[in-house]
Scaffold this motif. Structure first.
Motif, PDB file in Angstrom:
ATOM      1  N   GLU A   1       0.828  -1.203   0.000  1.00  0.00           N
ATOM      2  CA  GLU A   1       0.000   0.000   0.000  1.00  0.00           C
ATOM      3  C   GLU A   1       0.863   1.254   0.000  1.00  0.00           C
ATOM      4  N   GLY A   2       0.220   2.364  -0.323  1.00  0.00           N
ATOM      5  CA  GLY A   2       0.887   3.653  -0.188  1.00  0.00           C
ATOM      6  C   GLY A   2       1.161   3.927   1.280  1.00  0.00           C
ATOM      7  N   THR A   3       2.302   4.549   1.557  1.00  0.00           N
ATOM      8  CA  THR A   3       2.675   4.837   2.935  1.00  0.00           C
ATOM      9  C   THR A   3       3.610   6.039   2.961  1.00  0.00           C
ATOM     10  N   SER A   4       3.860   6.545   4.129  1.00  0.00           N
ATOM     11  CA  SER A   4       4.795   7.648   4.289  1.00  0.00           C
ATOM     12  C   SER A   4       5.891   7.218   5.250  1.00  0.00           C
ATOM     13  N   ILE A   5       7.141   7.366   4.807  1.00  0.00           N
ATOM     14  CA  ILE A   5       8.284   7.010   5.647  1.00  0.00           C
ATOM     15  C   ILE A   5       9.191   8.233   5.735  1.00  0.00           C
ATOM     16  N   GLU A   6       9.334   8.742   6.953  1.00  0.00           N
ATOM     17  CA  GLU A   6      10.183   9.910   7.208  1.00  0.00           C
ATOM     18  C   GLU A   6       9.860  11.064   6.257  1.00  0.00           C
ATOM     19  N   GLY A   7       8.566  11.311   6.072  1.00  0.00           N
ATOM     20  CA  GLY A   7       8.121  12.430   5.252  1.00  0.00           C
ATOM     21  C   GLY A   7       8.123  12.190   3.755  1.00  0.00           C
ATOM     22  N   VAL A   8       8.536  11.013   3.312  1.00  0.00           N
ATOM     23  CA  VAL A   8       8.515  10.685   1.886  1.00  0.00           C
ATOM     24  C   VAL A   8       7.360   9.733   1.640  1.00  0.00           C
ATOM     25  N   TYR A   9       6.498  10.088   0.687  1.00  0.00           N
ATOM     26  CA  TYR A   9       5.324   9.279   0.390  1.00  0.00           C
ATOM     27  C   TYR A   9       5.660   8.245  -0.668  1.00  0.00           C
TER      28      TYR A   9
ATOM     29  N   VAL B   1       3.920   1.816 -11.201  1.00  0.00           N
ATOM     30  CA  VAL B   1       5.234   1.840 -10.565  1.00  0.00           C
ATOM     31  C   VAL B   1       5.084   2.249  -9.110  1.00  0.00           C
ATOM     32  N   TYR B   2       5.621   1.418  -8.218  1.00  0.00           N
ATOM     33  CA  TYR B   2       5.641   1.770  -6.805  1.00  0.00           C
ATOM     34  C   TYR B   2       6.900   2.579  -6.577  1.00  0.00           C
ATOM     35  N   LYS B   3       6.725   3.821  -6.162  1.00  0.00           N
ATOM     36  CA  LYS B   3       7.854   4.732  -6.077  1.00  0.00           C
ATOM     37  C   LYS B   3       7.659   5.746  -4.973  1.00  0.00           C
TER      38      LYS B   3
END
Length: 177
Positions: A108-116, A153-155
């Motif tokens: 799934e879409g997520t946010s890690i350290e402010g990067v989506y 594309v998962y990016k």
């Protein structure tokens, strides 16, 4: 009096037959388009291959699949059902319309350290000879009588740095065609 009764029966029969005919026409799935869609699927971010159809290296390089359907979303759902892959579809919400893919292979879409991190969709642009970012939702991507090429594309999203996949329809393996 008999003529009025017979005329009434005829009118009722005509209405019933017309309603039945309209029902058959509106619910006949055989009249739906069954166009070809080719999907290039890639994950720019590295993940273990648990739940993925290929090893991480293949997922990062990307791979092609073919599916048929009325639109890109329908085709995508058909290939996923066939392969028993996980896919989640969500509505845009608010005043926006359309359906988008919120999860693929359980990613799934997520946010890690402010990067989506999210699944971006691209469509092939014949004039530019490359994929371009799609502002359409998957159910709005329809073929116009020829195969449609879509890339998922998962990016990570970083404003101003988006680069489309470098794959082209010429890269589709013969076993996928």
């Amino acid at each position: 009096m008999e003529k009025k009764c017979i005329a009434g029966i005829i009118v009722v029969l005509v209405v019933v037959i017309a309603a039945f005919g309209a029902y058959l026409l509106l619910t006949d799935d055989s009249k739906a388009k069954d166009e070809s869609y080719y999907f290039y699927i890639q994950m720019e971010e590295g993940y273990d291959n648990e739940g993925l159809p290929h090893e991480s290296s293949v997922m990062q390089e990307g791979f092609w699949v073919k599916a048929n359907g009325d639109n890109a979303l329908d085709a995508l759902q058909n290939i996923w059902e066939k392969n028993d892959w996980k896919i989640s579809i969500s509505g845009m919400g608010g005043e926006s319309t359309g359906l988008y893919m919120s999860s693929l292979f359980g990613v799934e879409g997520t946010s890690i350290e402010g990067v989506y991190l999210y699944w971006a969709s691209y469509v092939w642009d014949d004039d530019m000879k490359s994929f371009t970012y799609s502002n359409l939702t998957l159910d709005q991507i329809v073929s116009s009588g020829h195969p449609e090429y879509v890339s998922l594309v998962y990016k990570s999203y970083i404003a101003g740095t988006d680069k489309p996949p470098v794959a082209t329809p010429d890269d589709i393996p013969k076993d996928v065609l």
